[in-house]
Design a protein around this motif. Structure first.
Motif, PDB file in Angstrom:
ATOM      1  N   ILE A 182      -7.076  -4.944 -16.634  1.00 16.21           N
ATOM      2  CA  ILE A 182      -7.905  -3.577 -15.965  1.00 16.21           C
ATOM      3  C   ILE A 182      -7.186  -2.266 -16.908  1.00 16.21           C
ATOM      4  CG2 ILE A 182      -8.232  -1.811 -14.234  1.00 16.21           C
ATOM      5  CD1 ILE A 182      -8.412  -4.213 -12.381  1.00 16.21           C
ATOM      6  N   ILE A 183      -8.172  -1.702 -17.673  1.00 16.19           N
ATOM      7  CA  ILE A 183      -7.569  -0.553 -18.389  1.00 16.19           C
ATOM      8  C   ILE A 183      -7.809   0.523 -17.284  1.00 16.19           C
ATOM      9  CG2 ILE A 183      -7.984   1.107 -20.269  1.00 16.19           C
ATOM     10  CD1 ILE A 183      -9.174  -1.761 -21.704  1.00 16.19           C
ATOM     11  N   GLY A 184      -6.811   1.356 -16.902  1.00 18.24           N
ATOM     12  CA  GLY A 184      -6.870   2.319 -16.028  1.00 18.24           C
ATOM     13  C   GLY A 184      -6.440   3.702 -16.356  1.00 18.24           C
ATOM     14  N   PHE A 185      -6.828   4.694 -15.723  1.00 18.92           N
ATOM     15  CA  PHE A 185      -6.570   6.100 -16.142  1.00 18.92           C
ATOM     16  C   PHE A 185      -6.140   6.842 -14.835  1.00 18.92           C
ATOM     17  CE2 PHE A 185      -9.440   4.439 -18.931  1.00 18.92           C
ATOM     18  CZ  PHE A 185      -9.107   4.881 -20.287  1.00 18.92           C
ATOM     19  N   GLY A 186      -4.897   7.397 -14.991  1.00 13.18           N
ATOM     20  CA  GLY A 186      -4.161   8.159 -13.701  1.00 13.18           C
ATOM     21  C   GLY A 186      -3.891   7.004 -12.569  1.00 13.18           C
TER      22      GLY A 186
ATOM     23  N   ARG B 253      -1.863  -1.762   5.163  1.00 10.90           N
ATOM     24  CA  ARG B 253      -1.500  -2.411   3.643  1.00 10.90           C
ATOM     25  C   ARG B 253      -1.552  -0.931   2.665  1.00 10.90           C
ATOM     26  NH1 ARG B 253      -2.017  -6.738   0.076  1.00 10.90           N
ATOM     27  NH2 ARG B 253      -3.164  -5.958  -1.993  1.00 10.90           N
ATOM     28  N   GLU B 254      -0.727  -0.717   1.588  1.00 10.70           N
ATOM     29  CA  GLU B 254      -0.641   0.294   0.992  1.00 10.70           C
ATOM     30  C   GLU B 254      -0.294  -0.033  -0.540  1.00 10.70           C
ATOM     31  OE1 GLU B 254       2.389   3.397   1.436  1.00 10.70           O
ATOM     32  OE2 GLU B 254       2.808   2.264   3.422  1.00 10.70           O
ATOM     33  N   GLY B 255      -0.768   0.809  -1.419  1.00 12.46           N
ATOM     34  CA  GLY B 255      -0.142   0.489  -2.649  1.00 12.46           C
ATOM     35  C   GLY B 255      -0.713   1.518  -3.747  1.00 12.46           C
ATOM     36  N   ASP B 256      -0.414   1.323  -4.778  1.00  9.60           N
ATOM     37  CA  ASP B 256      -0.957   2.277  -6.145  1.00  9.60           C
ATOM     38  C   ASP B 256      -2.091   1.455  -6.892  1.00  9.60           C
ATOM     39  OD1 ASP B 256       0.860   4.452  -5.560  1.00  9.60           O
ATOM     40  OD2 ASP B 256       2.353   3.166  -5.986  1.00  9.60           O
ATOM     41  N   MET B 257      -3.089   2.407  -7.501  1.00  9.67           N
ATOM     42  CA  MET B 257      -3.993   1.764  -8.344  1.00  9.67           C
ATOM     43  C   MET B 257      -4.448   2.887  -9.054  1.00  9.67           C
ATOM     44  SD  MET B 257      -5.551  -1.109  -8.981  1.00  9.67           S
ATOM     45  CE  MET B 257      -6.652  -1.535 -10.018  1.00  9.67           C
ATOM     46  N   CYS B 258      -4.885   2.394 -10.250  1.00 13.10           N
ATOM     47  CA  CYS B 258      -5.551   3.717 -11.158  1.00 13.10           C
ATOM     48  C   CYS B 258      -6.538   4.308 -10.372  1.00 13.10           C
ATOM     49  CB  CYS B 258      -6.124   2.542 -12.374  1.00 13.10           C
ATOM     50  SG  CYS B 258      -7.393   1.390 -12.518  1.00 13.10           S
ATOM     51  N   ARG B 259      -6.725   5.461 -10.894  1.00 16.47           N
ATOM     52  CA  ARG B 259      -7.868   6.339 -10.150  1.00 16.47           C
ATOM     53  C   ARG B 259      -9.142   5.961 -10.640  1.00 16.47           C
ATOM     54  NH1 ARG B 259      -5.899  12.410 -10.071  1.00 16.47           N
ATOM     55  NH2 ARG B 259      -4.186  11.344  -9.038  1.00 16.47           N
ATOM     56  N   ILE B 260      -9.335   5.615 -11.891  1.00 12.03           N
ATOM     57  CA  ILE B 260     -10.525   5.091 -12.214  1.00 12.03           C
ATOM     58  C   ILE B 260     -10.234   4.015 -13.540  1.00 12.03           C
ATOM     59  CG2 ILE B 260     -12.267   6.889 -11.759  1.00 12.03           C
ATOM     60  CD1 ILE B 260     -12.495   7.511 -14.718  1.00 12.03           C
ATOM     61  N   GLY B 261     -11.218   3.060 -13.624  1.00 13.22           N
ATOM     62  CA  GLY B 261     -10.858   2.422 -15.047  1.00 13.22           C
ATOM     63  C   GLY B 261     -11.801   1.223 -15.113  1.00 13.22           C
TER      64      GLY B 261
ATOM     65  N   PRO C 181      -4.445   5.728 -21.319  1.00 13.98           N
ATOM     66  CA  PRO C 181      -4.908   4.603 -20.689  1.00 13.98           C
ATOM     67  C   PRO C 181      -3.618   3.652 -20.382  1.00 13.98           C
ATOM     68  CG  PRO C 181      -5.482   4.250 -23.159  1.00 13.98           C
ATOM     69  CD  PRO C 181      -5.139   5.891 -22.619  1.00 13.98           C
ATOM     70  N   VAL C 182      -3.893   2.779 -19.546  1.00 14.57           N
ATOM     71  CA  VAL C 182      -2.376   2.104 -19.148  1.00 14.57           C
ATOM     72  C   VAL C 182      -3.178   0.673 -18.454  1.00 14.57           C
ATOM     73  CG1 VAL C 182      -0.661   1.527 -17.307  1.00 14.57           C
ATOM     74  CG2 VAL C 182      -0.966   3.909 -18.411  1.00 14.57           C
ATOM     75  N   LEU C 183      -2.586  -0.478 -18.994  1.00 12.15           N
ATOM     76  CA  LEU C 183      -3.248  -1.816 -18.754  1.00 12.15           C
ATOM     77  C   LEU C 183      -2.600  -2.060 -17.279  1.00 12.15           C
ATOM     78  CD1 LEU C 183      -5.087  -4.004 -19.547  1.00 12.15           C
ATOM     79  CD2 LEU C 183      -3.034  -5.229 -20.286  1.00 12.15           C
ATOM     80  N   TRP C 184      -3.297  -2.108 -16.435  1.00 15.59           N
ATOM     81  CA  TRP C 184      -2.941  -2.401 -14.973  1.00 15.59           C
ATOM     82  C   TRP C 184      -3.260  -4.103 -14.833  1.00 15.59           C
ATOM     83  CZ3 TRP C 184      -1.688   0.772 -10.617  1.00 15.59           C
ATOM     84  CH2 TRP C 184      -1.560   2.330 -10.917  1.00 15.59           C
TER      85      TRP C 184
ATOM     86  N   ALA D 184      -3.694  -3.668 -28.063  1.00 16.74           N
ATOM     87  CA  ALA D 184      -3.360  -5.177 -28.259  1.00 16.74           C
ATOM     88  C   ALA D 184      -4.527  -6.049 -27.479  1.00 16.74           C
ATOM     89  CB  ALA D 184      -1.848  -5.533 -28.279  1.00 16.74           C
ATOM     90  N   PHE D 185      -4.381  -5.538 -26.115  1.00 15.42           N
ATOM     91  CA  PHE D 185      -5.250  -6.179 -24.979  1.00 15.42           C
ATOM     92  C   PHE D 185      -6.835  -6.358 -25.555  1.00 15.42           C
ATOM     93  CE2 PHE D 185      -8.271  -5.563 -21.627  1.00 15.42           C
ATOM     94  CZ  PHE D 185      -8.232  -6.850 -21.078  1.00 15.42           C
ATOM     95  N   LEU D 186      -7.331  -5.186 -25.948  1.00 18.38           N
ATOM     96  CA  LEU D 186      -8.696  -5.117 -26.457  1.00 18.38           C
ATOM     97  C   LEU D 186      -8.747  -5.868 -27.650  1.00 18.38           C
ATOM     98  CD1 LEU D 186      -9.974  -1.409 -25.954  1.00 18.38           C
ATOM     99  CD2 LEU D 186     -10.772  -3.250 -24.854  1.00 18.38           C
TER     100      LEU D 186
END
Length: 137
Positions: A51-55, A65-73, A44-47, A15-17
Motif C-alpha cells: 500500500i502506497i500511503g500518504f499521511g 482495537r486501535e492502530g495507525d494507517m495511512c490517511r489515503i493511499g 509517499p510511504v510504503l505501508w 523500487a516497489f512500483l
C-alpha cells in the motif's frame, strides 16, 4: 489484541512500483503516485508490502482495537488498482456516479485501469477525501 501488520516501512516506493506487473498497472500506479503526492503535499510511504500511503491517522474502534494507517493511499494490485479513500465522504456517491467504470468494496474503490475513469473526477474524489480525513484527524 493482535498487532496491525500494515505499518509504514522504509522500502522505496519507486523500487516497489518498478516491480509491479503488468506494465499498465505500473504506469497507472505512477499516475496515481504523482496525483496523490501533488494533492496531499505529503511524501509517499510504503505501508506493509503493497500500500502506497500518504499521511497517517490513528484509529480506535469500539472494540478497543486501535492502530495507525495511512490517511489515503492505493495499492497497484495485479488485477486492479485499489484506492483507500474516505468511505464516509459527504457527496461521495455523486462523485462516484460521474467517475466511470469502478466497483466498491468494504472501504475500498476498485479501478481496473485509469483509462476507464474520468481523471478529473478521480482527482476531485482524492482531494476531497484528503481534506475530509485531515479535518477528522
Amino acid at each position: 489484541m493482535p498487532e496491525n501488520k500494515t505499518k509504514p516501512t522504509n522500502v522505496s516506493v519507486d523500487a516497489f512500483l518498478a516491480k509491479v506487473e503488468p506494465e499498465q498497472r505500473r504506469a497507472d500506479g505512477r499516475v496515481l503516485l504523482d496525483m496523490m503526492t501533488r494533492l496531499t503535499g505529503e511524501p509517499p510511504v510504503l505501508w506493509g508490502p503493497s500500500i502506497i500511503g500518504f499521511g497517517s491517522v490513528h484509529y480506535r474502534y469500539e472494540s478497543g482495537r486501535e492502530g495507525d494507517m495511512c490517511r489515503i493511499g492505493f495499492s497497484p494490485r495485479k488485477a486492479q488498482l485499489v484506492l483507500y479513500l474516505a468511505a464516509s465522504l459527504p457527496g461521495r456517491d455523486a462523485l462516484l456516479a460521474k467517475l466511470g467504470k469502478h466497483s466498491l468494496g468494504k472501504g475500498c474503490l476498485y479501478i481496473t485501469k485509469l483509462a476507464a475513469v474520468d481523471l478529473a473526477v478521480l482527482e476531485d474524489l482524492i482531494a476531497q477525501s484528503w481534506a475530509y480525513k485531515s479535518a477528522q484527524a
